[in-house]
Motif scaffolding. Structure first.
Motif, mmCIF file in Angstrom:
data_model
loop_
_atom_site.group_PDB
_atom_site.id
_atom_site.type_symbol
_atom_site.label_atom_id
_atom_site.label_comp_id
_atom_site.label_asym_id
_atom_site.label_seq_id
_atom_site.Cartn_x
_atom_site.Cartn_y
_atom_site.Cartn_z
ATOM 1 N N SER A 171 0.835 -1.208 0.000
ATOM 2 C CA SER A 171 0.000 0.000 0.000
ATOM 3 C C SER A 171 0.865 1.252 0.000
ATOM 4 O O SER A 171 0.538 2.250 -0.623
ATOM 5 N N ASN A 279 -4.768 5.227 -11.705
ATOM 6 C CA ASN A 279 -6.075 5.886 -11.799
ATOM 7 C C ASN A 279 -6.888 5.261 -12.921
ATOM 8 O O ASN A 279 -8.091 5.022 -12.786
ATOM 9 N N ARG A 282 -7.841 1.562 -12.008
ATOM 10 C CA ARG A 282 -8.908 1.453 -10.999
ATOM 11 C C ARG A 282 -10.290 1.622 -11.624
ATOM 12 O O ARG A 282 -11.244 0.971 -11.194
ATOM 13 N N GLU A 403 -4.557 -3.281 -6.726
ATOM 14 C CA GLU A 403 -4.722 -1.931 -7.302
ATOM 15 C C GLU A 403 -5.105 -0.900 -6.245
ATOM 16 O O GLU A 403 -5.895 0.009 -6.492
ATOM 17 N N LYS A 419 -7.654 18.065 1.352
ATOM 18 C CA LYS A 419 -6.553 18.909 0.882
ATOM 19 C C LYS A 419 -7.038 20.280 0.365
ATOM 20 O O LYS A 419 -6.582 21.308 0.860
HETATM 21 S S1 MYA Z 1 -0.640 -2.880 -9.135
HETATM 22 C C1 MYA Z 1 -0.112 -2.199 -7.603
HETATM 23 C C2 MYA Z 1 -1.180 -1.497 -6.863
HETATM 24 N N1 MYA Z 1 -0.635 -0.685 -5.833
HETATM 25 C C3 MYA Z 1 -1.268 0.373 -5.406
HETATM 26 O O1 MYA Z 1 -2.347 0.708 -5.874
HETATM 27 C C4 MYA Z 1 -0.577 1.179 -4.345
HETATM 28 C C5 MYA Z 1 -1.530 1.820 -3.387
HETATM 29 N N2 MYA Z 1 -0.962 3.015 -2.859
HETATM 30 C C6 MYA Z 1 -1.230 4.254 -3.392
HETATM 31 O O2 MYA Z 1 -2.028 4.422 -4.294
HETATM 32 C C7 MYA Z 1 -0.502 5.452 -2.798
HETATM 33 O O3 MYA Z 1 0.705 5.019 -2.266
HETATM 34 C C8 MYA Z 1 -1.351 6.198 -1.735
HETATM 35 C C9 MYA Z 1 -0.741 7.585 -1.444
HETATM 36 C C10 MYA Z 1 -2.743 6.523 -2.271
HETATM 37 C C11 MYA Z 1 -1.462 5.332 -0.513
HETATM 38 N N3 MYA Z 1 -3.327 10.204 -8.726
HETATM 39 O O4 MYA Z 1 1.721 11.952 -0.143
HETATM 40 P P1 MYA Z 1 0.881 11.108 -1.030
HETATM 41 C C12 MYA Z 1 0.187 12.188 -5.662
HETATM 42 C C13 MYA Z 1 -2.574 11.290 -8.899
HETATM 43 O O5 MYA Z 1 -0.566 10.991 -0.749
HETATM 44 P P2 MYA Z 1 1.460 8.436 -0.215
HETATM 45 C C14 MYA Z 1 -1.700 -4.184 -8.798
HETATM 46 O O6 MYA Z 1 -2.164 -4.357 -7.727
HETATM 47 C C15 MYA Z 1 -0.245 13.121 -4.530
HETATM 48 O O7 MYA Z 1 -1.190 14.072 -4.949
HETATM 49 N N4 MYA Z 1 -1.684 11.687 -8.004
HETATM 50 O O8 MYA Z 1 1.574 9.690 -1.136
HETATM 51 C C16 MYA Z 1 -2.000 -5.104 -9.960
HETATM 52 C C17 MYA Z 1 1.075 13.735 -4.164
HETATM 53 O O9 MYA Z 1 1.417 14.704 -5.112
HETATM 54 P P3 MYA Z 1 1.775 16.165 -4.649
HETATM 55 C C18 MYA Z 1 -1.562 10.965 -6.877
HETATM 56 O O10 MYA Z 1 0.807 8.770 1.058
HETATM 57 C C19 MYA Z 1 -3.437 -5.398 -10.072
HETATM 58 C C20 MYA Z 1 2.063 12.574 -4.360
HETATM 59 O O11 MYA Z 1 1.431 11.681 -5.268
HETATM 60 C C21 MYA Z 1 -2.321 9.818 -6.630
HETATM 61 O O12 MYA Z 1 2.765 7.780 -0.213
HETATM 62 C C22 MYA Z 1 -3.832 -5.911 -11.417
HETATM 63 C C23 MYA Z 1 2.350 11.864 -3.057
HETATM 64 O O13 MYA Z 1 1.090 11.529 -2.512
HETATM 65 C C24 MYA Z 1 -3.247 9.450 -7.611
HETATM 66 N N5 MYA Z 1 -4.021 8.387 -7.490
HETATM 67 O O14 MYA Z 1 0.527 7.463 -1.122
HETATM 68 C C25 MYA Z 1 -5.165 -5.414 -11.827
HETATM 69 N N6 MYA Z 1 -1.980 9.309 -5.438
HETATM 70 O O15 MYA Z 1 3.002 15.996 -3.817
HETATM 71 C C26 MYA Z 1 -5.518 -5.672 -13.237
HETATM 72 C C27 MYA Z 1 -1.022 10.107 -4.940
HETATM 73 O O16 MYA Z 1 1.980 16.907 -5.919
HETATM 74 C C28 MYA Z 1 -6.569 -4.735 -13.714
HETATM 75 N N7 MYA Z 1 -0.782 11.095 -5.808
HETATM 76 O O17 MYA Z 1 0.574 16.644 -3.869
HETATM 77 C C29 MYA Z 1 -7.563 -5.395 -14.568
HETATM 78 C C30 MYA Z 1 -8.723 -4.537 -14.879
HETATM 79 C C31 MYA Z 1 -9.885 -5.341 -15.419
HETATM 80 C C32 MYA Z 1 -10.733 -5.953 -14.364
HETATM 81 C C33 MYA Z 1 -11.853 -6.751 -14.866
HETATM 82 C C34 MYA Z 1 -12.604 -7.508 -13.766
HETATM 83 C C35 MYA Z 1 -13.622 -8.458 -14.169
#
Ligand code: MYA
Length: 588
Positions: A171, A279, A282, A403, A419
Motif C-alpha cells: 500500500s 487511476n 482502478r 490496485e 486537501k
Molecule cells: S498494481 C499495484 C497497486 N498498488 C497500489 O495501488 C498502491 C496503493 N498506494 C497508493 O495508491 C498510494 O501510495 C497512496 C498515497 C494513495 C497510498 N493520482 O503523499 P501522497 C500524488 C494522482 O498521498 P502516499 C496491482 O495491484 C499526490 O497528490 N496523483 O503519497 C496489480 C502527491 O502529489 P503532490 C496521486 O501517502 C493489479 C504525491 O502523489 C495519486 O505515499 C492488477 C504523493 O502523494 C493518484 N491516485 O501514497 C489489476 N496518489 O506531492 C488488473 C497520490 O503533488 C486490472 N498522488 O501533492 C484489470 C482490470 C480489469 C478488471 C476486470 C474484472 C472483471
C-alpha cells in the motif's frame, strides 16, 4: 475519440473557477454540474466498433476459450492470446496509428465488461497487459517510444506487465526500495525486487519504478524493461486462491542496465506516473465489476426462476426478491457512476483520481457482496466446484485488495478531499492548520466569507425537473459533506491524517453522493430521450437507488459526531495486549 465533444462553459463568472476534479470540489460544497451533465453520449461510430469487437470476442471464446482449462494449465494458450490480438482486444484504446482500436475510455470499459463476463483470469491477463502494463507508454511515452512498442503490444505479438509492488512496499507504494542510478552515458543501473507481478514470466515489456536521485533529491523514476535484459530475473510463481491462470511472479533486478531511451517521462516523475496509470486501472476494476455482476445476476435469475421449493419458484419469496432487487438497483447506480467516470476521462477532465478510487472501492465491494448473495441463493449447488459460483468467488476475492487496498483508497479519497479545503482555510489567513491557536481566527473569518460566497455552484439545476426532489436532496448532502469536512479539519488539524474512522465515513459519503449525481444525470438523459412516461421502470430503480444512497450518506455523516470509535480502538488494543480473544467462557 472523445465521447463528449467538450465541457460546456459554466453559466456565470462567479462559478467559472478552475476546477480540476468534480469529486474534490464536492468537499468544498461545490457542485460543478457542467462536468457531469448532460450524460456522456457514446460516439455512434464507436458503438458499431464495440459491437463488432464484442461479437468477435464472444464467438471466438465460445469456441476456443475454456476457463477451467486455463485454470488447470495455469496459463492461456499463446495461440489464444495471438488470436485475441488479431480480434483486436489487446490494443483497445491504442491509437489506430499504432495499430490499436482507438477506443475511448468508455469503449474500452464496454469491451472489458464482455471480457470479464467470459472469465476473470482472462480479464486480469488482458487488464494487466493494457490497463496498467503499457498504459504508461501510451500516456507518457515519447513518439519514438510509442512507435517502438505500441504496435506489437496492441496486436498481441508482445505482452506487457506492471511492476510496482515490493516486499516492503505494498500500500505504501511511495516507499519502494528498488534503486536506479544514472550512468555517465545516460543509461541507468537498476537493482531491487518486485513481487505479485501479473504476467510476470510472460511479459516482453515491463513498466517498473525505482528510487533515484534527481538534483540531489530522493525521487522516483519510471523505466521500461524488456525481456532478455541482462540481470532481469523471473522468480518463483505464487500459488493463489483464485485467478489461477494469472502468472503471478517475483521479479529480481540485478544490475540491470536500462538504456536512456527506456526512461518513461522525466526522471523524478516516477511516482506521479505510477499513480496516473493506476487511476486508469482502478476505473477498469469498477467497470469490470459491473460486467461481472451482470453475469452473476443472469445466473441468479435463471436459478431462482427455475428452482422450486415449498411448491413455488424461489423467485416468489420475499427474501429472494430482496436480494435480486438490491442487486439490480445497486448495479444501476454503480453502472452510472463508473461510466460517468469514463465520461470524465473522455471529456479530458484533468483529475479523476478520486472518482476512479471511488469506482474501484464501490465496484469491487459490491461485486463481492453480490457474489456472496448469488451463491447463497444457489444453495448447496452454489458450493459445488462443477458450478460457476465457486470459481467466481475465488477469482474476485483479490479485487478489494489489489490496485490499492480498499481502506487505503478510502483514506486517499478523504485526504484528497481534505486537501483543497485545508488549502482554502490556510490560504485565507496564511496560518498553518498545524497551529491550533492561530488557526481559530482564520476559521472564523472563513466561515464569514463563506456566507458571502453563496453564489458558488452548490445546487444541481441541470437534472430533469421530475427529479428535482432528489436533486435538492443531493445538494443538501453536499452542503453537509462540506460542513463536516471543515469541522473535522478545524477539530483535528494535521492530525486528521490519523483519523481513519472519520476518513472512511467521508469517503463512503462522497461515493454515495457521486453515485446519486451520476444516476440523476443518466435518468435525465433517459427522460429526454424517451419521455418521462415511458421511463417508469428506470425512474423507479433510480429513485430506489437514490433513497438508499441518501440514507447511507446520512448514516455516515451522522456517525461523525456520534460513534463508538474509541471503544473499538480500546477493545482492539486490549486484545493486542492479551494476544488472543482472551475472554474464554471456560477455563480449559
Ligand atoms: S498494481 C499495484 C497497486 N498498488 C497500489 O495501488 C498502491 C496503493 N498506494 C497508493 O495508491 C498510494 O501510495 C497512496 C498515497 C494513495 C497510498 N493520482 O503523499 P501522497 C500524488 C494522482 O498521498 P502516499 C496491482 O495491484 C499526490 O497528490 N496523483 O503519497 C496489480 C502527491 O502529489 P503532490 C496521486 O501517502 C493489479 C504525491 O502523489 C495519486 O505515499 C492488477 C504523493 O502523494 C493518484 N491516485 O501514497 C489489476 N496518489 O506531492 C488488473 C497520490 O503533488 C486490472 N498522488 O501533492 C484489470 C482490470 C480489469 C478488471 C476486470 C474484472 C472483471
Amino acid at each position: 475519440m472523445a465521447v463528449r465533444e467538450a465541457i460546456p462553459k459554466p453559466p456565470d463568472a462567479e462559478t467559472e473557477q478552475e476546477v480540476s476534479s468534480f469529486a474534490k470540489a464536492l468537499f468544498l460544497g461545490e457542485i460543478h454540474e457542467q462536468l457531469v451533465f448532460p450524460w456522456p453520449r457514446p460516439d455512434p461510430g464507436e458503438r458499431e466498433r464495440i459491437r463488432a469487437l464484442n461479437a468477435g470476442l464472444r464467438s471466438y471464446c465460445a469456441e476456443s476459450y475454456d476457463p477451467r482449462k486455463v485454470e488447470e494449465e495455469r496459463w492461456i494458450d499463446d495461440e489464444v492470446l495471438r488470436d485475441l490480438g488479431e480480434i483486436g482486444v489487446m490494443g483497445l484504446y491504442v491509437d489506430e496509428a499504432y495499430g490499436g482500436q482507438g477506443l475511448s475510455q468508455t469503449g474500452y470499459a464496454r469491451v472489458f465488461e464482455t471480457i470479464g463476463e467470459i472469465d476473470a483470469t482472462l480479464a486480469i491477463v488482458l487488464g494487466v497487459h493494457q490497463s496498467i502494463g503499457y498504459k504508461g507508454i501510451s500516456l507518457f511515452g515519447t513518439e519514438e517510444q510509442k512507435q517502438r512498442w505500441l504496435p506489437d503490444l496492441a496486436a498481441g505479438r508482445k505482452l506487457a506487465a506492471f511492476a510496482l509492488t515490493e516486499p516492503e512496499a505494498g500500500s505504501d507504494a511511495y516507499g519502494i526500495q528498488s534503486r536506479a542510478v544514472e550512468q555517465p552515458d545516460g543509461s541507468w543501473v537498476l537493482n531491487g525486487e518486485k513481487r505479485y507481478i501479473g504476467n510476470g514470466s510472460r511479459a516482453d515489456v515491463i513498466t517498473t519504478f525505482a528510487r533515484c536521485e534527481v538534483d540531489g533529491k530522493d525521487r522516483h523514476v519510471a523505466l521500461i524493461l524488456e525481456k532478455g535484459m541482462e540481470g532481469l530475473e523471473v522468480g518463483e510463481r505464487y500459488d493463489t486462491m483464485g485467478l489461477r491462470g494469472n502468472d503471478l511472479r517475483r521479479l529480481y533486478f540485478k544490475d540491470v542496465r536500462v538504456p536512456a531511451e527506456n526512461v518513461l517521462g522525466e526522471p523524478g516523475e516516477g511516482f506521479r506516473i505510477a499513480m496516473q496509470i493506476l487511476n486508469n486501472g482502478r476505473i477498469g476494476l469498477g467497470t469490470g465489476s459491473v460486467g461481472a455482476t451482470k453475469k452473476l445476476l443472469d445466473l441468479t435469475i435463471a436459478h431462482v426462476t427455475e428452482r422450486e421449493q415449498f411448491g413455488r419458484p424461489l423467485a416468489d419469496f420475499e427474501l429472494v426478491q430482496d436480494k435480486v432487487g438490491w442487486m439490480v438497483s445497486y448495479l444501476f447506480g454503480l453502472e452510472a457512476m463508473t461510466y460517468m467516470t469514463c465520461g470524465l476521462v473522455d471529456a479530458g477532465v484533468p483529475d479523476y483520481s478520486l472518482e476512479s478510487a471511488i469506482c474501484k472501492v464501490a465496484g469491487t465491494e459490491f461485486l463481492w457482496y453480490a457474489a456472496n448473495r448469488s451463491l447463497q441463493l444457489a444453495g448447496g449447488q452454489g458450493y459445488l466446484r462443477s458450478e460457476p459460483w465457486e470459481k467466481i468467488v475465488r477469482d474476485i476475492r483479490i479485487f478489494p485488495i489489489f490496485e490499492g487496498a480498499n481502506d487505503v483508497l478510502r483514506a486517499f479519497v478523504a485526504l484528497g478531499g481534505f486537501k483543497p479545503v485545508g488549502e482554502r482555510l490556510e490560504g485565507l489567513g496564511d496560518v498553518s492548520l498545524g497551529d491550533p491557536i492561530g488557526s481559530i481566527g482564520v476559521l472564523v473569518d472563513y466561515a464569514a466569507s463563506r456566507a458571502k460566497r453563496e453564489v458558488r455552484p452548490d445546487r444541481i439545476g441541470m437534472a430533469h425537473q421530475e427529479l428535482s426532489g432528489h436533486a435538492d436532496a443531493v445538494s443538501g448532502q453536499v452542503k453537509q459533506l462540506a460542513g463536516e469536512t471543515e469541522r473535522l479539519l478545524r477539530e483535528h488539524k494535521g492530525e486528521i491524517i490519523e483519523r481513519q474512522f472519520q476518513q472512511k465515513r467521508l469517503a463512503d459519503a462522497v461515493a454515495d453522493i457521486f453515485a446519486q449525481v451520476a444516476v440523476l444525470s443518466r435518468v435525465t438523459a433517459i427522460f429526454d430521450d424517451q419521455g418521462v412516461e415511458a421511463s417508469g421502470q428506470e425512474r423507479f430503480i433510480a429513485e430506489t437507488f437514490c433513497e438508499r444512497a441518501a440514507a447511507r450518506v446520512e448514516g455516515n455523516l451522522g456517525q461523525i459526531e456520534s460513534n463508538d470509535d474509541e471503544r473499538m480502538t480500546s477493545i482492539a488494543k486490549l486484545s493486542y495486549r492479551r494476544g488472543s480473544y482472551g475472554y474464554a467462557l471456560f477455563e480449559d
